[in-house]
Design an enzyme around this catalytic site. Sequence first.
Site, short mmCIF file in Angstrom:
data_model
loop_
_atom_site.label_atom_id
_atom_site.label_comp_id
_atom_site.label_asym_id
_atom_site.label_seq_id
_atom_site.Cartn_x
_atom_site.Cartn_y
_atom_site.Cartn_z
N LEU A 512 0.64 -1.51 0.38
CA LEU A 512 -0.12 0.06 0.18
C LEU A 512 0.46 1.19 -0.07
O LEU A 512 -0.29 2.36 -0.12
CB LEU A 512 -1.01 -0.33 1.24
CG LEU A 512 -2.00 -0.69 1.27
CD1 LEU A 512 -2.88 -1.44 2.89
CD2 LEU A 512 -3.04 -1.02 0.19
N ARG A 514 5.36 3.17 1.29
CA ARG A 514 6.93 2.86 2.38
C ARG A 514 6.26 4.21 3.08
O ARG A 514 6.73 5.08 2.72
CB ARG A 514 7.96 2.69 1.76
CG ARG A 514 7.36 2.31 0.64
CD ARG A 514 8.71 1.33 -0.19
NE ARG A 514 8.72 0.32 -0.71
CZ ARG A 514 9.34 -1.37 -0.17
NH1 ARG A 514 9.69 -0.89 0.71
NH2 ARG A 514 9.40 -2.29 -1.13
N GLY A 516 8.43 6.29 6.55
CA GLY A 516 9.97 6.27 7.23
C GLY A 516 9.75 5.18 7.99
O GLY A 516 11.53 4.65 8.47
N PHE A 517 8.63 4.41 8.71
CA PHE A 517 9.25 3.13 9.04
C PHE A 517 9.07 1.90 9.10
O PHE A 517 9.27 0.77 9.16
CB PHE A 517 8.41 3.26 10.34
CG PHE A 517 8.89 4.80 11.79
CD1 PHE A 517 9.94 4.76 11.90
CD2 PHE A 517 8.13 5.82 11.77
CE1 PHE A 517 10.54 5.80 12.76
CE2 PHE A 517 8.36 6.60 12.91
CZ PHE A 517 10.05 6.78 13.02
N GLY A 518 8.31 1.88 7.13
CA GLY A 518 8.98 0.38 6.96
C GLY A 518 7.58 0.49 5.74
O GLY A 518 6.48 1.27 5.89
N VAL A 520 3.60 -0.71 4.41
CA VAL A 520 2.52 -1.05 4.29
C VAL A 520 1.65 -2.02 3.29
O VAL A 520 1.94 -1.86 1.98
CB VAL A 520 1.66 0.38 5.33
CG1 VAL A 520 -0.05 -0.50 5.20
CG2 VAL A 520 2.16 0.77 5.93
N LYS A 534 0.98 -2.99 9.08
CA LYS A 534 2.53 -2.00 9.29
C LYS A 534 3.22 -2.98 9.16
O LYS A 534 3.20 -3.45 10.64
CB LYS A 534 2.20 -1.04 9.78
CG LYS A 534 3.10 -0.29 10.17
CD LYS A 534 2.78 1.61 10.90
CE LYS A 534 4.05 1.76 11.47
NZ LYS A 534 3.43 3.10 12.15
N ASP A 633 3.47 14.35 14.98
CA ASP A 633 3.93 13.82 13.90
C ASP A 633 2.84 13.73 12.54
O ASP A 633 2.50 12.67 11.91
CB ASP A 633 4.69 12.28 13.70
CG ASP A 633 5.75 12.18 12.35
OD1 ASP A 633 6.04 12.93 11.69
OD2 ASP A 633 5.70 10.76 11.67
#
Length: 825
Positions: A512, A514, A516-518, A520, A534, A633
């Site tokens: 779906l 990308r 900053g933490f990986g 989805v 996620k 954020d």
Amino acid sequence: MSLKITQLVAHKSILLVLFLQSIALCLSLENDTLSAGVVIKDPETIVSAKQVHKLGFFSPPNTTNRYLGIFFASSEETVIWVANRDTPLRDSSGAVTLSRDGNLVVLDGTNQTVWSTNLTTSSVNPVVQILDTGNLILREEGSGDTLWESFSHPTDVMVQGMTLSQNVKTGKQVLLTAWKNASDPGMGSFTGGIDAMSGTVQLFTWNDGRPHWRSGPWNGQIFLGIKETLYGYLDAITQVNSDSAGNIFFSPPPIDGLVMWNSSGSAIRKAWNNMEKRWDVVAYPKNECDVYGKCGPFGSCSIMQSPVCSCLRGFEPANEDEWGRGNWTNGCRRRNQLRCGDDGFDRLRYMKVPDFAKPLPSRVQDECQTRCLGNCSCIAYAFDSYIGCMFWSNTLIDTQEFGSVGANLYIRLSASEFDSHKERKLYIIIGVAAGFACMSIMMFIAWWFIVKRKGSKSQDSSILEAGQMFTTDSTAIVLKNESKEVNIGDFPKFTFEILANATNQFHEDNLLGRGGFGPVYKGILANGKEIAVKRLSAESGQGMQEFMNEVIVISKLQHRNLVKLLGGCVEKEEKILIYEYMPNKSLDACLFDPTNPTKKLLDWYMRYSIIQGIGRGILYLHKDSRLRIIHRDLKPSNVLLDQDCNPKISDFGMARIFGGNEDHGRTARIVGTYGYMAPEYGMEGRFSEKSDVYSFGVLILEIIKGKKNTHYFNDELSLSLIGCAWKMWSEGDGLSFVEESIASRETEEEMVRCIQIGLLCVQGYPKDRPSIEMVLSMLSRDIVELAAPKQPVFAENGSTKDSNGSTHQNVYSSYELTHSVLDGR
């Protein structure tokens, strides 16, 4: 000869035309005046020079009675002044003229005077004129001296240029008096004006002389008891000035509107909405807690509680039976009497301060407590940076809890109140600890029997890998090799195998997006339920701390504008979170990708709805949830859209939970995304609710423009997105900032208003930004008039020039700057 005759006739014709034009011009200049000997008969009128106000006869709704009044030329049903309010004419035979002694009079059909200006001195050559301000003046034409004016004899309405007043030496007041009802402009029971005799200036509504509503003290900037003005940046409902003769003057701010008192006892502020040709209205009191003395002496009112009334700490109901029946007028009484030298103070936050404050200039708050302790008659104090100290004696009346803004009120209590409070607190702590211990023992026994019976099957309900696990205890996650247990409630656990099968082994076709933490992924469980998975990458900056933080935060939240967390998984090096699936993906994908088919659905009304939805989600985090949470954020990629494009805030890995008394924090570990960070957070590590408001402001401007802040640069203007918004709005060309595909003159006023709200949110100093509660009130038009924003600190371009003078735009990806750690040298 015939030629000369023809020229002569033409010449005379020109002169005649000029003469007639001059007469017409004179008539047009005189149509705002009434001279001696001229009679205006019903329904004739005179109109101010710029066609703003009229003087003439009118009938209120549901009656045929006739009154002489002043009303708006564009809205004749809005009457701002009435002459014969208590002596109506019964038919349309009335007239207005100047009498022989120079008074303006209203006559009935028999030429009897029903109303007069009642001047005691005669005028030689009087003239009456209606001004564009709405003021009707009677003056001496020769000298120009004003003999009488309607502004000095108001009825129920104030317009710009008019003042109410009180003389603090004599007590004399100029008041507004409401109509009896909507059909009768006669003097009603409600009056409005200012009271300055106690030392502070307050705006009041009285009902037959008894207080009905008050504004709280004027501190030179705002009224402290009007919640909407407590945010600092918002204009006050009025302005207050004084003169050397002891007169205190109260006047409305310079807006296209009015302030009035109606027959129901409401002080109403009306602003003319030229776009929709209607009045925008704000009324006070706004709720039952605004009614003066709702909870009686030493009672406190909170519209957020049920019942709304409670006694201040250290006090109990004066009459238990009446209090239980909802009759709070007798208020509360002190439980333990003061001993003067052995007392303390209890702080109440976010309060409307009581009536009868005695001010004392001071720059230091500690001085207030010292002075109050030294005066045995002082029962409470508060501090305002503009007023200084405020002290109370005898009684505390009309106290209200605002909930999010307001003053700190310090109540003087006997020392025994604090001792008993400590004892009760100790008993509570002991009881809770004992209960927790018993529950823990019982749960351990139950868990042991379950494990004993199921044996190896318990492995399927626990995730055991690499020294870390989720236990089957439904109340907590226990991390081996971690030092603490974190309560998260009933949190479903998924195995890695289940999630791998649901996503077809995390296949690229199911990707779906990308972050900053990986990545989805979209997944489908065995029961057909669609999920978003996620999968935190090992290379990302998000470790166990952020992972656990998101689990803790979002598992305790439930709101239609927050994404729902369905479960989690920890196996080996994997840290995975499972969310509800959002078919329209992220706002980032829909808003900034022109090839995305959903973008066509994002017309202005849909975008406005998304803005309001995000705002409601932030309000829930800041004010309404069980926890007080700063997201830290907020950005388009962290706002997901469901099948109806309803926004849902996601990604709480960076969120910070605040305790009940905290309102800001500081960190040396800056996390978030540049372009959405508030200046004080990005540069100093300071964050608060206003940090999220800043990010929300950037989001508003991005939604309006359809461009990403971190990737936008206007080459022609050399401006960033925020700078471009500021320039176009400040130059009165806000519509040019709106994305071309949705820009429309029909919705221009609403779009430009949203740009202004976005600019207010991105102000450089946190104190200049509205709270999210105020932003939503602005968006819903509960607050009509908006403050003018200052130029934002990031309004300049984000570019640099090289040695050759060439301009280079500084553009950073969200991934590159999503996670930063700043350490001091």
